[in-house]
Scaffold this motif. Structure first.
Motif, PDB file in Angstrom:
ATOM      1  N   UNK A  68      -8.593 -24.241  -2.861  1.00 16.57           N
ATOM      2  CA  UNK A  68      -8.425 -23.442  -4.269  1.00 16.57           C
ATOM      3  C   UNK A  68      -8.619 -22.191  -4.274  1.00 16.57           C
ATOM      4  N   UNK A  69      -8.741 -21.274  -3.015  1.00 15.67           N
ATOM      5  CA  UNK A  69      -8.757 -19.930  -3.404  1.00 15.67           C
ATOM      6  C   UNK A  69      -7.523 -19.186  -2.736  1.00 15.67           C
ATOM      7  N   UNK A  70      -7.244 -18.112  -3.419  1.00 16.95           N
ATOM      8  CA  UNK A  70      -6.062 -17.185  -3.169  1.00 16.95           C
ATOM      9  C   UNK A  70      -6.552 -16.163  -2.430  1.00 16.95           C
ATOM     10  N   UNK A  71      -5.463 -15.789  -1.558  1.00 21.63           N
ATOM     11  CA  UNK A  71      -5.660 -14.380  -0.704  1.00 21.63           C
ATOM     12  C   UNK A  71      -4.494 -13.771  -0.795  1.00 21.63           C
ATOM     13  N   UNK A  72      -4.608 -12.380  -1.427  1.00 21.57           N
ATOM     14  CA  UNK A  72      -3.520 -11.704  -1.871  1.00 21.57           C
ATOM     15  C   UNK A  72      -3.702 -10.204  -1.234  1.00 21.57           C
ATOM     16  N   UNK A  73      -2.644  -9.610  -1.451  1.00 25.62           N
ATOM     17  CA  UNK A  73      -2.769  -8.111  -1.076  1.00 25.62           C
ATOM     18  C   UNK A  73      -3.311  -7.370  -1.735  1.00 25.62           C
ATOM     19  N   UNK A  74      -3.583  -5.989  -1.534  1.00 25.01           N
ATOM     20  CA  UNK A  74      -4.507  -5.154  -2.457  1.00 25.01           C
ATOM     21  C   UNK A  74      -4.156  -4.862  -3.753  1.00 25.01           C
ATOM     22  N   UNK A  75      -2.715  -5.102  -4.157  1.00 21.67           N
ATOM     23  CA  UNK A  75      -2.473  -4.606  -5.440  1.00 21.67           C
ATOM     24  C   UNK A  75      -2.015  -6.069  -6.398  1.00 21.67           C
TER      25      UNK A  75
END
Lengths: 353, 353
Positions: free
Chosen positions: B199-206
């Motif tokens: 349940x954890x999201x990993x996204x780019x800087x923006x």
């Protein structure tokens, strides 16, 4: 006798400021193929015959004043990396290192004579910049001094050589040209093809079958039969002049229409040379080539050009191995090479603002 | 009112030395989604209704002491590059820049409130390093101060939001992590997949749908329903701690078993930053990421880390365009970016010998 290491530590004639057009022509070279009459060519001779040929050749060379103070290296006594270093230093060919007998080199590295390469004698003179006419005078005297009337010579076809392409004058005249402009502009293959069509060979830095590292090409005559020495020299000088003009146009064009591209390429190369922790041989050549170009365009002080040319030789595998016992391992060489280049370039600033 | 340029020239809270684990965690962020009861969500509201919502929201914000001396930017009055710069500066989202009404930012850039993004209010607090617990205290007070009993709230399910994933607490807690070790070791995708499963999201800087430039990843909770604020913070802090441990192991491993590789990579990046004539945004991020790693390993003075973090923001397109009229052209920006970075790094030496 001097060691290969001591010999290499000398500054060769081709690093001096003699010769012209050093912006594009790194060095000029003439070699003559000569064979002793009544002896088999090296590749047809057995060991005893080859030893015999070598003795005759050495006694000729011992009397040669242009070799005074020079060194003789027996190929079979050299370590592999010493042979490689002499190849890289343009003193011997790969063929000689594989199966030749001896090489005699003058102390200024401007003259080398190989014994039992493809021919009994391969006499070579070298100098920095464009200077085939001057070299022809020098090698002509040497040829006369060596000729005891015992060279294999036919009144009709000239000097006899192991390979038919050398028959006649036995001469190959070549110039080593730095052609980053034609490479970057992608005109180099077209240039090579055009030269091949008019009987001119273009090869990599280390001769036949080698790659052109650092945008350096060897331009020479393909064959000698039917041409006088004068013909060959005039031809190669003419061809070199034409290639130089094309190279100059290409450089101007690049600095005019792709200024940011080339400046960035040069600046990054400079940055990498000042900073890298390890660097391979081929990449070093590319980086040094850009530094040489930069020195020609006033981006880098021109006074560093001879240093750049020298490092183009000295960062090669054989040289590094001669200079350091640790250099047998490729990874160690890469770190060593980077250290040498970092040190040299740390003092050299470029200004682009 | 202040211009975007004046606003950006301030040093944001996230550059300070507050917060911990700045070696890996660049910044922490909490945002709350809040909506006014009896008003349509922004995407369902017509212009008049949105204006009405904005007026109510602004009057709430005008009374907020944490915004004292801060600035309000009307999105429709900003130039495209000003909106982009505010995005890059983490003050607004892309959604707001496309169709939002206003943003209010505190002068220290530690607080921003977006009006008519996906929700009526999106309240965000930011600080350097790891500090979700501290941020929760701060944002809790702000939330209380803004809440005039008119927020859309359901006793059973919590705060009502435009998107179901935000229902409940309306909270997203995130940390921006610098993970070059996991990227170089090729463990990053495995890490992302594992986090997604819990349940954890990993996204780019923006944010959503953006690439991870410079090995920087935003780690945040996927949804809020059924979790208390405390649950979310504990979860993200725990996850961040685990990722940090993996990152530290990866870094140690790289510097132990691929020392020459990583040193060379760092040294070359340093050389390029000191030398390049032009450089694109994505490449700059990569180079700065290596410098940040170097500063953590004592190869570069740690005192430069804040500068590196600052340049990671300021070399971006929007920032450059805000700071210079010439920066509209991509080629000009690349040269400008290189000049800024050359200047910064020219004083910074690294020693590897």
């Amino acid at each position: 006798m001097k060691s290969v290491k001591q010999f290499l530590l000398n500054s060769g004639e081709f690093f001096g400021d003699i010769g012209q057009q050093k912006d594009i022509v790194l060095s000029s070279r003439i070699r003559l193929a000569r064979n002793l009459a009544n002896h088999k060519f090296p590749n047809w001779a057995n060991d005893a015959e080859r030893d015999n040929i070598a003795e005759v050749a050495k006694s000729k060379l011992n009397g040669l004043k242009q070799l005074n103070g020079g060194v003789f290296f027996k190929i079979s006594s050299l370590k592999d990396y010493e042979k490689l270093a002499l190849c890289e230093h343009y003193m011997i060919s790969k063929d000689l290192s594989l199966s030749g007998s001896w090489v005699a080199c003058s102390v200024d590295q401007a003259l080398s004579v190989m014994i039992n390469e493809e021919d009994h004698l391969r006499i070579q003179v070298l100098r920095g910049g464009m200077g085939l006419k001057a070299l022809w005078k020098i090698i002509g005297t040497i040829d006369d001094d060596l000729d005891g009337g015992d060279f294999a010579f036919d009144e009709k076809i000239g000097y006899l050589t192991a390979c038919p392409t050398n028959i006649g004058t036995g001469m190959r005249a070549s110039v080593m040209m730095h052609l980053p402009g034609l490479v970057i502009n992608k005109q180099i293959q077209y240039t090579i093809d055009a030269l091949n069509k008019v009987g001119v060979t273009v090869r990599g830095t280390l001769g036949e079958g080698t790659e052109a590292f650092g945008n350096i090409f060897q331009v020479s005559n393909q064959h000698t039969l039917g041409l006088s020495e004068q013909d060959i020299i005039v031809k190669i000088e003419h061809v070199a002049k034409t290639v130089m003009e094309h190279e100059e146009v290409a450089r101007d064009q690049i600095f005019k229409s792709s200024k940011a591209f080339i400046l960035d390429k040069i600046c990054r190369a400079h940055g990498i040379l000042r900073s890298c922790y390890r660097v391979g041989g081929a990449e070093s050549f590319e980086l040094l080539s850009l530094m040489r170009l930069a020195s020609e365009r006033g981006i880098l002080p021109i006074s560093y050009r001879n240093g750049i040319d020298r490092y183009m030789l000295e960062i090669q595998k054989g040289h590094l191995m001669v200079f350091s016992d640790d250099a047998a391992i490729s990874e160690v060489r890469d770190v060593m090479r980077a250290k040498i280049l970092r040190k040299f370039f740390s003092d050299i600033d470029i200004s682009i603002d």
